[in-house]
Write an enzyme that holds these catalytic residues in place. Structure first.
Site, PDB file in Angstrom:
ATOM      1  N   LYS B  78       0.854  -1.188   0.000  1.00  0.00           N
ATOM      2  CA  LYS B  78       0.000   0.000   0.000  1.00  0.00           C
ATOM      3  C   LYS B  78       0.892   1.240   0.000  1.00  0.00           C
ATOM      4  O   LYS B  78       1.925   1.267   0.673  1.00  0.00           O
ATOM      5  CB  LYS B  78      -0.888  -0.030   1.252  1.00  0.00           C
ATOM      6  CG  LYS B  78      -1.983   1.016   1.304  1.00  0.00           C
ATOM      7  CD  LYS B  78      -2.838   0.807   2.568  1.00  0.00           C
ATOM      8  CE  LYS B  78      -3.976   1.809   2.674  1.00  0.00           C
ATOM      9  NZ  LYS B  78      -4.772   1.580   3.913  1.00  0.00           N
ATOM     10  N   SER B 173      -9.585   1.372   3.275  1.00  0.00           N
ATOM     11  CA  SER B 173      -8.835   2.162   2.309  1.00  0.00           C
ATOM     12  C   SER B 173      -7.758   1.386   1.555  1.00  0.00           C
ATOM     13  O   SER B 173      -7.160   1.929   0.625  1.00  0.00           O
ATOM     14  CB  SER B 173      -8.160   3.328   3.039  1.00  0.00           C
ATOM     15  OG  SER B 173      -7.217   2.829   3.978  1.00  0.00           O
ATOM     16  N   SER B 197      -9.530  -0.922   7.484  1.00  0.00           N
ATOM     17  CA  SER B 197      -9.050  -0.650   6.129  1.00  0.00           C
ATOM     18  C   SER B 197      -8.426  -1.842   5.413  1.00  0.00           C
ATOM     19  O   SER B 197      -8.286  -1.807   4.192  1.00  0.00           O
ATOM     20  CB  SER B 197      -8.030   0.494   6.154  1.00  0.00           C
ATOM     21  OG  SER B 197      -8.692   1.721   6.190  1.00  0.00           O
TER      22      SER B 197
END
Lengths: 557, 529
Positions: B78, B173, B197
């Site tokens: 990420k 996310s 997330s």
């Protein structure tokens, strides 16, 4: 990990020595630049006249000034409070900056054990209660030399609380009376230093040096127990001596390792405290005393002339010798404190709570530190008084001058002279010369050994006291000659030949029959005149005591 | 064929036996990354880095000196984890062009195992969101939008006019990481999990999403959202893979003072055969009106499954659950306000052209650098931290947080081994639907089952359970005792084996998909057991 690596993190377009246009307001928390070298000025501070603020003028109310201090002492440690970068004064700008110090995203603080130990030592030396659990908080404000936008400090639960600092103020006509006073220590907290901003006004630029960013500080908060500039300056001096004795801070004000903010108010005794002002960034003891005394007078003047005191932050203008309001609004800003989530509570142990088999590298043991505390200045002074029969005020002077105690002790070690003689010479002659020429002990041209040798000669009556002064003068301006060398070269040695001295006495008596008659007629003072004449005849190389003996014998007194 | 069959052993065994080389594997993944570019899963593809690492890995294999199970295995990270020499943006204008000089500890640990870094994945700006729709590089599309399973179901319904807006969100996310793993462009991805997330997109993308215990895995190098809740998350196609990754990542890090000092043992997962000694708690507060009936029914079936196999399944109460959202809002925004203070345009990142004054520069830099969501949270957080508000908001929220954590403690102390809950209210919804509500509303709704876990620092895992009537994945969440991550994984593995979640079929997405999937070498690596 210094600037070159840091630049990588800046996508190659900007380094940490960032230029910021228009950042020209006053700075909070730390001095902008380098202070003047105030150490030696400060040492001559003691014999200053007592300020008159407390004394009521005729027909007026009495005013009681109240002074509290917040002192930031840079911790003497190899690395910073929360990062591995080194701590050095005057290193090239931005050469001591780790990723954490530059607040690169994702970096986390790691507490430096040495800084914790320094805080515990200082707390113990100031008779504080050490909190076995303390917490870290973030204090937010935006400034160019505070890269993270917050400072990590200990606002809620500091490492040490409720201490006492004892200090001695000189009083009396000759200022030779030491009055012991105390100031309560509210708390000692660990916190990060900020970087330095150098404002380049002509170019409207600010240069930022992050070398200092993240260096460990001890914030020592003193309760408002002081009443004038001198008390504050003396208390700070005592704290400075303690920190230096502990080795927890070099506490050099000129290098910004000790910085003082003063809270000042005045009120009528028996009434509540007045509105206070804060005078920030006082970086010499002399300016501290001056600023406080000025501020007290200013507040009294304001109040007596119908004015009011604003709760504001002021700075001291050393050129004008007065305090001026700092125009920024930072003093009133909300710091939005919150707990630092990346540091668990700081837990300390003592002999009772130390877990069995605990790794001594992983825990901080308060009792272990307490047992190994070095000798504190007050104890050193007591010992000097006891051991050498010295007056208390002399012991204060010996410690207050940087390096003077060590100089004194070296002389004592190397000379056969009596301690009283050594004390006298070190504090009067030696210190007098230093002061006159504005030198520090370490800059003295006379070494302890040279003075020791001189005093041995004096003590052994090889030279007279006045000859000794002459030798000292030679040593001071000297060309590396020893005291003995100077004595023989200038023929300053006392006459050791009894017969020759007797002949000098005889000759003088023959040359001055009237004086001899005076003596014989009972004017004993006339003997002194004869002694003086003999000394003159011997070119001051004779010991007056020896002369007196011979004269008394020859005159059958 | 099920997702659970894509077991790590097959991949690494394939590499060890030379059925496929690391370079070949890497190139397969790179080619898939290109083919699925429209998913917007990656912000940066590190092709050169990956190929170079593959080459080195290949040398090790040829010498018989493989570094272990992860040597030569492609992974993605990420884009809020610092990667040395590789741009790290947090999907924000503020950090566009920012190249960190160091690796996050978790990234370094994977690299040290010989794993191949394929790239940096997309997210909501600074991980603030639950859809992976609010980043400066645009939204991430859920690979399941293009799956055979979903398309087949949809053919029965009338198609919408605007087909392009019809794709589904990944959740967030960490949506980029989820899409990357789901579309076979890598075998595992790092996400971050502050309020769900990692688990949320895992559930919506049919993946395993693990949020380890707070303190088990280093946060050093993870650009923070909420320091006291952030945990690096792991997204994989099966529980065993997650366990292997966790085994590598777990452990004390001298650079993160919040990691636990106790030595961590490798996470070996024995296959659980008997669940009769297990006590599974079903929190009654998680049965909320917004929960879709389909998810509720799957949750209920899962509970029945445990019961039918002899486990004790009991209803439990977490009474402070309903306060979790508002409590999280205060704590999260407060820490965000603080953490974002460093982005001032001076040391790194975006700086505006305004040089009228320092203050004007700060203001313009931050206005240009952050999106509305980030700025909104900074504003709220600073409000809550004001001296006059601190007691009423921050302190109270901290107290509520303690109550929420105590709820879990009480339940686990009463003998419950693991909690079983839904991960999300429903399956993935179309982007066009999702953006009808703003980020704040969505985050509050979507974190409902996941967020309390972060407040309590507990380990939790989302495991895909079945496809919905629409042909979309549904995940269920297991929550374990603090630092009992291994027990949690063992239970999740048992469950995974029972439910036999189907593998995503992307034939319609990738024209030569079947060639890739059925390619002899690739298949032997990833699909045989």
């Amino acid at each position: 990990m210094a600037a070159p690596i840091l630049r990588l993190g800046c996508a190659g377009r900007r380094c940490a020595l960032a230029g910021v246009k228009g950042a020209s307001r006053h700075r909070r928390g730390a001095p902008n630049g380098f202070a003047l070298n105030e150490m030696r000025v400060q040492s001559s501070m003691a014999p200053r006249p007592v300020i008159t603020a407390q004394k009521p003028r005729k027909g007026e109310h009495e005013w009681a000034p109240v002074v509290g201090l917040e002192i930031h002492a840079q911790i003497s440690s190899n690395s910073k409070l929360f990062s591995g970068s080194q701590v050095h004064f005057a290193a090239p700008p931005n050469s001591l900056v780790s990723f954490f110090d530059a607040s690169l995203p994702g970096t986390l603080p790691v507490l430096n054990r040495r800084c914790v130990e320094a805080a515990v030592m200082t707390g113990l030396a100031l008779n504080c209660r050490i909190n076995k659990k303390s917490l870290f908080d973030r204090k937010h404000y935006f400034y160019a030399d505070l890269p993270a936008g917050y400072q990590i400090t200990q606002q809620r639960l500091p490492i040490a609380v409720s201490g006492i600092l004892t200090y001695g103020v000189c009083e009396g006509n000759k200022r030779n009376q030491i009055i012991t006073k105390t100031v309560r220590i509210k708390q000692i907290q660990l916190e990060q230093d900020s970087g330095k901003s150098l404002h380049d006004h002509p170019q409207s630029q600010t240069l930022v040096d992050l070398n200092r960013a993240g260096v460990g500080l001890l914030e020592v908060v003193m309760e408002p127990d002081m009443t004038c500039g001198e008390e504050a300056a003396t208390a700070v001096r005592e704290l400075q001596l303690i920190l230096q004795a502990l080795g927890t801070s070099q506490a050099n004000m000129a290098e910004g390792q000790l910085r003082v903010d003063a809270n000042i108010s005045v009120h009528h005794p028996g009434e509540p405290f007045g509105v206070r002002t804060e005078v920030k960034n006082l970086n010499s003891a002399r300016f501290l005393a001056k600023a406080i005394d000025y501020e007290i007078q200013r507040q009294i003047y304001e109040l007596e002339n119908g004015g009011e005191i604003l709760n504001e932050t002021r700075s001291f203008d050393s050129k004008l010798g007065c305090t001026v309001p700092m125009r920024d609004k930072e003093g009133k800003q909300d710091y939005r404190f919150m707990p630092e989530p990346n540091l668990p509570p700081l837990v300390l142990y003592d002999a009772d709570s130390l877990p069995a088999g605990a790794d001594s590298q992983q825990v901080v043991d308060i009792d272990y530190i307490r047992e190994r505390l070095p000798e504190l200045p007050s104890v050193t002074r007591d010992k000097l008084v006891q051991q050498y029969g010295m007056l208390p005020e002399h012991s204060f002077t010996l410690l207050n001058e940087v390096g003077l105690l060590a100089f004194f002790q070296s002389v004592i070690k190397e000379t056969r002279a009596e301690p009283k003689l050594v004390t006298n010479w070190v504090l009067n002659t030696f210190l007098g010369y230093l002061k006159q020429q504005n030198l520090t002990v370490s800059e003295s041209p006379v070494t302890p050994s040279a003075l020791a040798e001189l005093l041995t000669l004096l003590d052994g009556k090889v030279i007279s006291s006045s000859a000794a002064k002459q030798v000292f003068e030679e040593l001071w301006t000297g060309k590396g000659k020893t005291a003995a060398h100077i004595v023989s070269e200038k023929q300053l040695g006392l006459m050791q030949d009894q017969e020759a001295l007797e002949q000098f006495c005889q000759a003088v008596m023959e040359q001055h029959p009237q004086v001899v008659t005076d003596v014989k007629n009972g004017n004993l003072r006339a003997v002194n005149k004869l002694i003086g004449l003999v000394r003159k005849a011997t070119l001051s190389r004779a010991d007056p005591t020896a002369i007196r003996k011979i004269l008394e014998k020859q005159l059958s007194l | 064929m099920t997702a659970g069959d894509i077991v790590k052993i097959t991949v690494s065994a394939g590499l060890k036996q030379g059925q496929i080389t690391p370079t070949e594997l890497c190139q397969k993944c790179l080619s898939l990354i290109k083919k699925t570019k429209f998913l917007n899963a990656y912000i940066t593809v590190t092709e050169e880095v990956a190929l170079k690492q593959a080459e080195e890995s290949e040398k090790r294999y040829s010498k018989g000196q493989s570094l272990g199970d992860l040597d030569g295995i492609p992974f993605a990270v990420k884009d809020n984890f610092s990667t040395s020499g590789i741009e790290t943006t947090c999907a924000s204008n503020m950090l566009k062009g920012y190249v960190p000089p160091y690796n996050a500890t978790v990234v370094q640990k994977l690299l040290d195992q010989g794993a191949l870094l394929m790239g940096k994945t997309n997210l909501d700006e600074f991980a603030m969101g639950s859809g992976s729709t609010d980043g400066v590089f645009g939204p991430v599309k859920n690979p399941w939008s293009y799956s055979k399973q979903y398309r087949e179901k949809r053919k029965q319904k009338p198609l919408r006019a605007n087909e392009d807006s019809d794709w589904l969100i990944t959740g967030g996310s960490s949506g980029g990481s989820a899409a990357a793993v789901s579309a076979f462009t890598c075998f595992a991805a790092l996400g971050s999990d502050t309020g769900g997330s990692t688990r949320n997109p895992a559930a919506l993308c049919g993946l395993v999403g693990l949020k380890p215990s707070y303190g088990l895995v280093s946060r050093h190098g993870l650009i923070p959202l909420v320091n006291s809740m952030d945990v690096p998350g792991i997204l994989t196609r099966c529980v065993d893979d997650a366990a292997i990754i966790l085994g590598v990542l777990a452990g004390q890090d001298p650079k993160d003072s919040t990691t636990v000092q106790d030595p961590v043992k490798p996470f070996v997962l024995p296959s659980l055969t008997d669940v009769s000694k297990l006590c599974v708690g079903i929190p009654k507060e998680y049965l909320v009106p917004e929960l879709s009936s389909e998810v509720q029914s799957l949750w209920s079936k899962a509970a029945d499954l445990f019961e039918s196999q002899g486990a004790k399944v009991i209803e439990v109460s977490l009474p402070h659950t309903s306060y979790s959202i508002v409590c999280y809002h205060v704590l999260c925004t407060s820490e965000v306000a603080s953490n974002m203070a460093r982005f001032d345009g001076l040391e790194y990142g975006h700086r505006c052209n305004n040089d009228v004054s320092l203050e004007a520069m700060y203001a313009a830099t931050r206005r240009e650098g952050f999106n509305d969501v980030v700025r909104g949270r900074i504003l709220s957080g600073n409000f809550f931290l004001l001296k006059e508000n601190y007691e009423n908001y921050f302190i109270k929220a901290q107290k509520v947080r303690r109550l929420i954590a105590n709820d879990f403690m009480d339940v686990f102390n009463s003998g419950v081994d693991v909690l079983l809950t839904p991960t999300t209210l429903r399956e993935a919804i179309p982007y066009s639907e999702f953006i009808k509500e703003d980020n704040r509303t969505r985050s509050a709704q979507d974190d409902i089952f996941t967020q309390a876990v972060n407040m309590a620092g507990l380990p939790a895992i989302s495991v895909p359970v079945a496809l919905s009537n629409q042909g979309l994945p549904v995940g269920l969440q297991f929550i374990g005792r603090a630092f009992c991550d291994q027990q949690l994984l063992i239970i999740a593995k048992w469950f995974e084996k029972q439910v036999q979640f189907p593998i995503i079929q992307l034939q319609e997405l990738i024209d030569d998909y079947s060639a890739i999937i059925e390619n002899e070498k690739f298949a032997s690596v990833s699909l045989t057991q």
